[in-house]
Write a protein that holds these residues in place. Structure first.
Motif, short mmCIF file in Angstrom:
data_model
loop_
_atom_site.label_atom_id
_atom_site.label_comp_id
_atom_site.label_asym_id
_atom_site.label_seq_id
_atom_site.Cartn_x
_atom_site.Cartn_y
_atom_site.Cartn_z
N LYS A 17 26.32 50.77 41.37
CA LYS A 17 25.36 50.71 40.27
C LYS A 17 25.03 49.25 39.98
O LYS A 17 25.91 48.47 39.63
N LYS A 18 23.78 48.89 40.12
CA LYS A 18 23.29 47.55 39.83
C LYS A 18 23.96 46.47 40.68
O LYS A 18 24.01 45.31 40.29
N VAL A 19 24.53 46.86 41.81
CA VAL A 19 25.21 45.89 42.67
C VAL A 19 25.23 46.46 44.10
O VAL A 19 25.24 47.67 44.30
N HIS A 20 25.19 45.55 45.08
CA HIS A 20 25.31 45.96 46.48
C HIS A 20 26.66 45.49 46.99
O HIS A 20 27.02 44.33 46.86
N ILE A 21 27.43 46.39 47.57
CA ILE A 21 28.76 46.10 48.06
C ILE A 21 28.71 45.93 49.58
O ILE A 21 28.10 46.74 50.28
N THR A 22 29.36 44.89 50.08
CA THR A 22 29.40 44.64 51.52
C THR A 22 30.37 45.62 52.17
O THR A 22 31.23 46.22 51.50
N ASP A 23 30.25 45.76 53.48
CA ASP A 23 31.16 46.65 54.21
C ASP A 23 32.60 46.16 54.14
O ASP A 23 33.54 46.96 54.10
N ASP A 24 32.80 44.83 54.14
CA ASP A 24 34.15 44.28 54.04
C ASP A 24 34.80 44.67 52.71
O ASP A 24 35.97 45.04 52.67
N LEU A 25 34.03 44.56 51.62
CA LEU A 25 34.57 44.92 50.31
C LEU A 25 34.83 46.43 50.22
O LEU A 25 35.83 46.86 49.64
N ALA A 83 39.12 60.33 45.96
CA ALA A 83 38.95 59.10 45.20
C ALA A 83 37.46 58.88 44.97
O ALA A 83 36.66 58.91 45.91
N PHE A 84 37.11 58.67 43.72
CA PHE A 84 35.74 58.35 43.35
C PHE A 84 35.75 56.91 42.84
O PHE A 84 36.41 56.61 41.85
N VAL A 85 35.03 56.04 43.53
CA VAL A 85 35.02 54.62 43.19
C VAL A 85 33.60 54.24 42.82
O VAL A 85 32.66 54.51 43.57
N THR A 86 33.44 53.61 41.66
CA THR A 86 32.13 53.16 41.20
C THR A 86 32.18 51.66 40.98
O THR A 86 33.02 51.16 40.24
N PHE A 87 31.27 50.96 41.64
CA PHE A 87 31.16 49.51 41.47
C PHE A 87 29.93 49.23 40.63
O PHE A 87 28.85 49.76 40.88
N THR A 88 30.11 48.38 39.61
CA THR A 88 29.03 48.06 38.69
C THR A 88 29.03 46.57 38.40
O THR A 88 30.10 45.94 38.38
N SER A 89 27.86 46.03 38.14
CA SER A 89 27.74 44.64 37.72
C SER A 89 27.14 44.61 36.32
O SER A 89 26.09 45.21 36.07
N GLU A 90 27.84 43.94 35.39
CA GLU A 90 27.37 43.83 34.01
C GLU A 90 27.46 42.38 33.56
O GLU A 90 28.55 41.83 33.49
N ARG A 91 26.33 41.78 33.30
CA ARG A 91 26.26 40.41 32.77
C ARG A 91 27.07 39.42 33.61
O ARG A 91 27.83 38.61 33.09
N GLY A 92 26.94 39.51 34.92
CA GLY A 92 27.63 38.57 35.79
C GLY A 92 29.09 38.88 36.02
O GLY A 92 29.80 38.13 36.68
N ARG A 93 29.58 39.99 35.47
CA ARG A 93 30.97 40.40 35.69
C ARG A 93 30.94 41.69 36.50
O ARG A 93 29.98 42.45 36.46
N PHE A 94 32.02 41.94 37.21
CA PHE A 94 32.07 43.08 38.11
C PHE A 94 33.10 44.10 37.64
O PHE A 94 34.22 43.73 37.28
#
Length: 180
Positions: free
Chosen positions: A8-16, A37-48
């Motif tokens: 969400k609001k961020v692109h994750i590399t294959d390495d990550l 496992a459900f994993v959600t990656f989000t970027s909010e105000r420059g924090r991850f």
């Protein structure tokens, strides 16, 4: 372990993505059956933020962590969810017989008539009586903290003794519910 990864609001590399799967798959050692496992990656105000939810045998374990580095968010989320699982397993093992986590959960099959479907059984196990006195919301928050409860009911002297509730919010701070 099956993985579902959401961005969400961020692109994750294959390495990550590989790093997250490697770290989270170590949690699978706590369970005898297949986990999801459900994993959600989000970027909010420059924090991850990394939010990890593990589903096993109908039980859910969820943790989210917000840091300046996505790998640090993953590491701390995995550590926190391991603590949750250990705490939960020891709590259950004290109350239940050995092997409660190993067996598959199968919901009981009940035959009900259509009239019975809408009827629910509410089992009240404890009743408390206490007097409610008028006070300000600030006094109610102090009482809430002193009692170490999640909420506190009081008569709000600032609003004609209307019943009100103060409660602790998960994001921090307090909430106030007022009646009209």
């Amino acid at each position: 372990m099956k993985f579902t990864i959401t961005e969400k609001k961020v692109h994750i590399t294959d390495d990550l993505r590989d790093y997250a799967e490697k770290k989270i798959s170590k949690i699978d050692r706590f369970f005898k059956t297949e986990s999801e496992a459900f994993v959600t990656f989000t970027s909010e105000r420059g924090r991850f933020m990394a939010e990890v939810t593990i589903k096993n045998n109908g039980m859910f374990f969820r943790v989210s962590d917000l840091t300046n580095d996505m790998t640090a968010s993953i590491d701390s989320a995995v550590a926190a969810i391991e603590r949750q699982i250990r705490k939960h397993k020891t709590r259950l093992s004290k109350r239940l017989r050995e092997g409660a986590f190993e067996r598959e959960y199968e919901p009981p099959v009940r035959e009900e008539s259509p009239e019975q479907e809408n009827e629910q059984e509410f089992n009240i196990v404890r009743t408390k009586m206490f007097s409610i006195k008028p006070m300000s919301p600030e006094e109610a928050v102090l009482q809430l903290d002193l009692l170490e409860h999640e909420f506190f009911v009081f008569k709000n002297q600032e609003h004609d003794d209307a019943f009100s509730i103060v409660y602790k919010r998960k994001q921090g701070g307090y909430g106030l519910i007022e009646t009209s």
